[in-house]
Design a protein around this motif. Sequence first.
Motif, PDB file in Angstrom:
ATOM      1  N   UNK A 181      69.294  35.484 -22.094  1.00  0.00           N
ATOM      2  CA  UNK A 181      69.941  34.166 -20.349  1.00  0.00           C
ATOM      3  C   UNK A 181      69.365  35.370 -18.895  1.00  0.00           C
ATOM      4  N   UNK A 204      66.419  32.490 -17.538  1.00  0.00           N
ATOM      5  CA  UNK A 204      66.346  31.740 -16.145  1.00  0.00           C
ATOM      6  C   UNK A 204      66.098  32.949 -14.049  1.00  0.00           C
ATOM      7  N   UNK A 258      69.112  25.092 -30.589  1.00  0.00           N
ATOM      8  CA  UNK A 258      70.113  25.014 -29.906  1.00  0.00           C
ATOM      9  C   UNK A 258      71.189  26.162 -30.367  1.00  0.00           C
ATOM     10  N   UNK A 282      72.885  28.297 -28.421  1.00  0.00           N
ATOM     11  CA  UNK A 282      72.545  29.439 -27.910  1.00  0.00           C
ATOM     12  C   UNK A 282      73.947  29.976 -26.839  1.00  0.00           C
ATOM     13  N   UNK A 329      70.868  15.986 -26.812  1.00  0.00           N
ATOM     14  CA  UNK A 329      69.271  16.460 -26.237  1.00  0.00           C
ATOM     15  C   UNK A 329      69.521  17.543 -24.567  1.00  0.00           C
ATOM     16  N   UNK A 382      65.851  22.244 -19.692  1.00  0.00           N
ATOM     17  CA  UNK A 382      64.096  21.265 -19.170  1.00  0.00           C
ATOM     18  C   UNK A 382      63.386  22.095 -19.506  1.00  0.00           C
ATOM     19  N   UNK A 435      69.537  24.759 -17.005  1.00  0.00           N
ATOM     20  CA  UNK A 435      69.392  25.972 -17.439  1.00  0.00           C
ATOM     21  C   UNK A 435      71.502  26.898 -17.364  1.00  0.00           C
ATOM     22  N   UNK A 436      70.909  27.846 -18.298  1.00  0.00           N
ATOM     23  CA  UNK A 436      72.651  28.525 -18.863  1.00  0.00           C
ATOM     24  C   UNK A 436      73.772  27.369 -19.206  1.00  0.00           C
ATOM     25  N   UNK A 437      72.947  26.669 -19.625  1.00  0.00           N
ATOM     26  CA  UNK A 437      74.163  25.205 -20.511  1.00  0.00           C
ATOM     27  C   UNK A 437      74.055  26.123 -21.648  1.00  0.00           C
ATOM     28  N   UNK A 438      74.624  24.669 -22.842  1.00  0.00           N
ATOM     29  CA  UNK A 438      74.481  25.640 -23.670  1.00  0.00           C
ATOM     30  C   UNK A 438      73.720  24.678 -24.866  1.00  0.00           C
ATOM     31  N   UNK A 439      72.528  24.537 -25.289  1.00  0.00           N
ATOM     32  CA  UNK A 439      71.871  24.101 -25.583  1.00  0.00           C
ATOM     33  C   UNK A 439      72.607  23.375 -27.332  1.00  0.00           C
ATOM     34  N   UNK A 440      71.779  21.944 -27.444  1.00  0.00           N
ATOM     35  CA  UNK A 440      71.867  21.176 -28.214  1.00  0.00           C
ATOM     36  C   UNK A 440      71.075  19.912 -28.518  1.00  0.00           C
ATOM     37  N   UNK A 441      70.599  19.752 -29.605  1.00  0.00           N
ATOM     38  CA  UNK A 441      69.682  19.058 -29.975  1.00  0.00           C
ATOM     39  C   UNK A 441      69.823  18.635 -31.332  1.00  0.00           C
TER      40      UNK A 441
END
Lengths: 310, 444
Positions: free
Chosen positions: A77, A81, A110, A112, B211, B215, B309-315
């Motif tokens: 990242x 980023x 999902x 990460x 979601x 971005x 950005x830089x946070x945990x993704x969760x969908x």
Amino acid sequence: MFFVPFVVAQNGSRIDYFETIDGSKLQIKMVFLAAGTFQMGSPTKEHGRKKDESPKHNVFVSPFWIASYETTWEIYELFLNRVNNTRKADRGNVALEIDGVSSATMPYVNYNQEGFPAINITQYAASQFCKWLTAKTGNYYRLPTEAEWEYACRGGSDAAYSFGEKSTNIGAFAWHVGNSDGFLQKVGLKNPNSYGLYDMHGNAAEWVLDSYDPIAYIERTMTVNNPIVIYKNLYPRVVRGGSYKDAANSLRSSSRRFSSSSWKKRDPQVPKSLWWHTDAKHVGFRIVRPLDVPSKKQLSEYWVKPKKEY
Amino acid sequence: MKSDQKKRYNRRDFIGQASRLTAAGVVLGRLPARSKKLNSIEGEIKVAVIGCGGRGTGAATQAIEADKDVRIVALADAFLDRAKECLSSLREKYADSEQLDVNRDNIFTGFDGYTDAIDLADVVILTTPPAFRPQHFEYAVKNNKHIFMEKPVATDIVGIKKIIKFSKLARQKRLNVVVGLQRHYQKNYQTLYKKIKQGKVGNIVSGQVYWNSGGVWVRPRKKAQTELEYQMRNWYYFNWLCGDHIVEQHIHNIDVANWFIGDVPLSAQGMGGREVRTGKDHGQIFDHHFVEFTYPGGQVISSQCRHQKGCMNRVEETFQTTRGSFTMNGGGAGFIKNRRDRLLYNHDSKADINPYQQEHNELFSAIKAGDYRLDDSQKGIDATMTAVLGRMASYSGQAISWDEALSYNQSLVPELHSFNDEPPVSPNRRGEYPIPVPGVTKYR
């Protein structure tokens, strides 16, 4: 016949080190592997082998460093980023304009989470990470060749696994279908191989540079010097080491798996993403740094070319 | 007039319509082959693509793959360069195929080009930014076209009401309508839906739908663009065009809550703002929303969407039930657990068909058979309305009922004919756009 590389200081540069990334506290542990000749592929009697590993043949590999761990999200990242995108002038010996490295699009992946391998990343994206890291540090990073990867995985062993001929003890060294519960795991939780490399067998399968050619080894009668096979086609390209979803057989040092267009099957856009797979949750990567830096022209040949997919 | 409309479109009517539809759908599915197939198409099935971005091009590809009789016969986009890019992408794969039947004469551009394109087709793919969906849908229905349209189906209440009106007409005309809420066509969702309805772990009491991601793309302003052109190129960041990401993207997860609960919310309240995505090219939209939707059965759904950005993704969507819980995501996950965290079912998605392809497979098989089998419009309307309600709640900081939101004819999209027209929002001298402020912004 079999040469065990030294992981010792031979001169100032030939030692293990931690690559630092300016603007971040994160580091990448790099392990030095001296040049050596090893036997690539598997003998016909090896349990679970496939034809594409034939024949077993001698390969000479030049010295290089390889990351001790699969590349994790927090490291990837930094590139993704591009928060800290500058480079200190006094670093390294490879000059590369950092703004010239293409930026990846935002992921559709999902969980990460820190410490977990970055997955669902295309071979091109993995390679661009290496290019960015090169620009950032002045040290030349790229994906391993298939030969380098196998050399590193074997850890000096001629057997099916770095820890021996039989898979009985695999649970101590690898995440596989039998112990992963169907989930990718944090890196470095199992024993490393004798070179100090973690998760070469299992967890995330790992990108290498080579295109997949099932008969690539057939013409290799003499000792081959740093072999690499690159075709223009985007698929199939090689991933090594097997994954948390695979049975032990696919985790063998010589086992070869490969990419397919189905890895982007749920990408709703056309052209499809250059950067992300949708169905390769089991594929990550680890980086290498050759000791000898090739000429600038040669150097770029080891960076994966982007190829649009429709 | 106002009270008339309130009566016509209030919550009870929504539900009534939905259940009637479901009933009709079941009956239709069981009908024997009709002697006279009103809508059947012999031979080639002509398709027009309205909105030629990456998604429109993807949908065109899926249409081509769905049936060998499909012919892409027209492309329309506000921008010529986008239409040309779409064509060249399609040519990469289908240059030698008779299924791609587009040349310079059947590419249509500008704000009104869609009518010419739709006129040439039997089936339309509506994949522009959602602001334009209602007018495209209206024209397609009036002219008897079968429809694939992307979600959301509108960005404001007036747009939603237009979709409601013309979905009724589409139904009368027996036009198949598929809406790109592809989770309905995805095996892990379908399988869990069945198991939950069979009572595997009891009834839903609460849920969380997410979601959370880094971005999407930004298209910075270029010289010589009119203000309207800039906004339409960089459309994701303007509420009138996009609806904010709670509507444009998070709709998928909100839709799953409606689907599995089998209802739409009574009310919503929530919060949101712009914390990190605050640049000039980030227009007006928030980078996070958190909304609670309360359903008539008492269920409460927490809805989170984040573009940081830089946070945990969760969908993903996860629900608690009277006897356990279950979780699903677009990546193919689908598992059910009991109260002791033991897995009762874990879906294996390896062999599952790509849901984006399945949407088109079902649409074109119905069209070819002359059947009226598919009407996703109510799902699209319900999901869009729920997400718009959520946006009103996070923008205003107020608790808002479904019926209140519907009674307000919020209209964000003006009539446009030229790139010299004035867009509904314009930047101040520093290049900043009006941004909603909770507690200050009124939802009506």
